[in-house]
Design a protein around this motif. Structure first.
Motif: not given
Length: 472
Positions: A37-45, A69-72, A99-105
């Motif tokens: 429900g939070t419209e924010a990017p996933d992040y690396l902590a 919505k990448d789903e890291l 997992l979902i967007s298939s991007r690689i960071y």
């Protein structure tokens, strides 16, 4: 954070040398906002885990990704102990497939380990065009200097267990590791053991099946994985398919760390079994069930029987202990695997879960417990969810635990986790007699993140660990 000598590359020369490595001081872990429900990017902590530090147990840095919505999910390294002999290599980049967007960071953790920064984004279209793969999971570094990432599916969300190859220096997409047309029917995790010319991969389900939640009808329809795929490491092709008896949803797979070992273990989530795979006398591979977590008969839950749901497994670097989490039942376990055919339970600890007292679920019949466990409260916080991702310190004395599995399944099985956020806990391990004990003074509460409760997932140390590094 790694052994340094005149002609050494990254990591350690052997698993036993790695056990002598320095104590972990920071941990990297992805935090997910998809489905919260939070419209924010996933992040690396970045979390400080040094007891001597004034910032102990605190998130000291957050690196947001540039997309929603990448789903890291999981992460790996640009290089690891498989390149120990190459002094030109240095472990400086963390690879985060979505997992979902298939991007690689690709994240630079070398310049400033306590404040990582984004180095490169590989867009899905590059992976689709060169590999025809999507829904990316496990990332491992290879002795060749390349990075290899497993897929769950094709671009349309059908099952396809292939492998994306990246250049370990430029992070350009090189193509697939497997030969054209040679992907497995579906995929998830993998581990390789070059001295036996083998890699083995696992399977969850097609992305279209698991993406939005768990439907029991899909199990009846045979849409969840139940096979291991044995690959020829040199020829990049499947040479054997192992069908798992009592082995629904084989997820995390681990060879023994000893590079001469011709055996390992896989955790089968839905069947709640640990299966041992091994090279048989004929030179092919076999599999046998060595641990079964019995289901509990329940009332007030999705089904009349609740599986343990084994979601993560680890082996200590000396190949002496196996650890796994039962995400639904709520317990973390330690087994002595000195005799790999007969694992012996030496430690068990309940850290939340679905069957705690006072919750909606009533246990009617239980083959293991006499009563439902108490809810877990750490430093005043009642822990939602159950133990899920685990990481062991190099010396084997500490386990770190997070409580989120995958956002859509979190939302379905633990709605409180979405509202409260996940946590990170630390467990002290007795490596002499066996045993697990919660550290009551350690809590990282991702329910208090600046943008709202987040779902924290897999844990990594800057110098590598027992699920990132492979010895050759």
């Amino acid at each position: 954070m790694s052994t340094k000598c005149g002609n050494c590359g990254p990591g350690y020369s052997t698993p036993l040398e790695a056990m002598k490595g320095p104590r972990e001081e920071i941990i990297y872990l992805p935090c997910i906002y998809r489905n919260t429900g939070t419209e924010a990017p996933d992040y690396l902590a970045t979390v400080d885990v040094d007891p001597k530090s004034p910032q102990y147990c605190q998130v000291i840095h957050r690196l947001p990704m540039p997309n929603l919505k990448d789903e890291l999910h999981h992460s790996g390294w640009n290089t690891c102990s498989s390149c120990f002999g190459d002094s030109t290599k240095s472990r400086t980049k963390l690879v985060l497939p979505s997992l979902i967007s298939s991007r690689i960071y690709v994240v630079d953790v070398g310049s400033e380990p306590r404040a990582p920064k984004l180095h490169k984004v590989i867009e899905p279209k590059d992976i689709h065009a060169k590999c025809e793969l999507a829904f990316l999971h496990t990332s491992h570094c290879l002795a060749s200097g390349e990075v290899m990432i497993s897929s769950l599916g094709d671009v349309k969300g059908n099952g396809k267990g292939g492998f994306v190859l990246l250049d370990g220096e430029t992070f350009e997409v090189k193509g697939t590791w497997e030969r054209p047309g040679g992907a497995a029917p579906s995929g998830y995790d993998f581990w390789y053991q070059p001295r036996h010319n083998v890699m083995i991969s696992t399977e969850w389900a097609a992305p279209n099946v698991l993406r939005d939640g768990f439907n029991p009808a899909d199990v009846e329809a045979g849409l969840y994985g139940s096979h291991l795929y044995v690959w020829d490491w040199q020829h990049h092709e499947i040479v054997q398919t192992l069908s798992l008896k009592d082995g629904l949803i084989p997820l995390e797979i681990r060879f023994l760390h000893n590079p001469d070992a011709a055996q390992g273990f896989v955790g089968c989530a839905l069947s709640s079994t640990i299966q041992r795979f091994y090279k048989n006398e004929g030179g092919t591979w076999s599999v046998e069930k060595v641990i079964q977590v019995p289901p509990k008969k329940v009332k007030g839950w999705l089904l009349p029987e609740m599986p343990g749901l084994i979601t993560d497994i680890l082996l200590s670097l000396d190949d002496r202990f196996l650890y796994f989490s039962n995400w639904l039942h709520g317990d973390l376990r330690q087994y002595d695997i000195s005799d790999p055919q007969r694992p012996r339970l030496t430690g068990q600890l309940f850290l939340g879960g679905s069957i705690v007292k006072g919750g909606p679920v009533q246990v009617l019949e239980d083959q293991e417990l006499k009563s439902q466990p108490e809810p877990l409260v750490v430093k005043g916080k009642r822990v939602a969810g159950g133990p899920q991702m685990i990481q062991l310190s190099l010396d084997g004395n500490r386990l770190y635990v997070t409580t989120s599995l995958y956002s859509a399944w979190d939302k379905q099985f633990y709605p409180d986790l979405i509202r409260e956020g996940s946590v990170m806990l630390q467990v002290d391990v007795d490596t002499v007699k066996g045993g697990l004990k919660l550290n009551p003074n350690f809590l990282v509460d991702f329910g208090k993140e600046p943008l709202g409760p987040a779902l924290a997932h897999e844990l990594r140390y800057p110098g590598g660990d027992c699920s990132s590094d492979i010895w050759i």
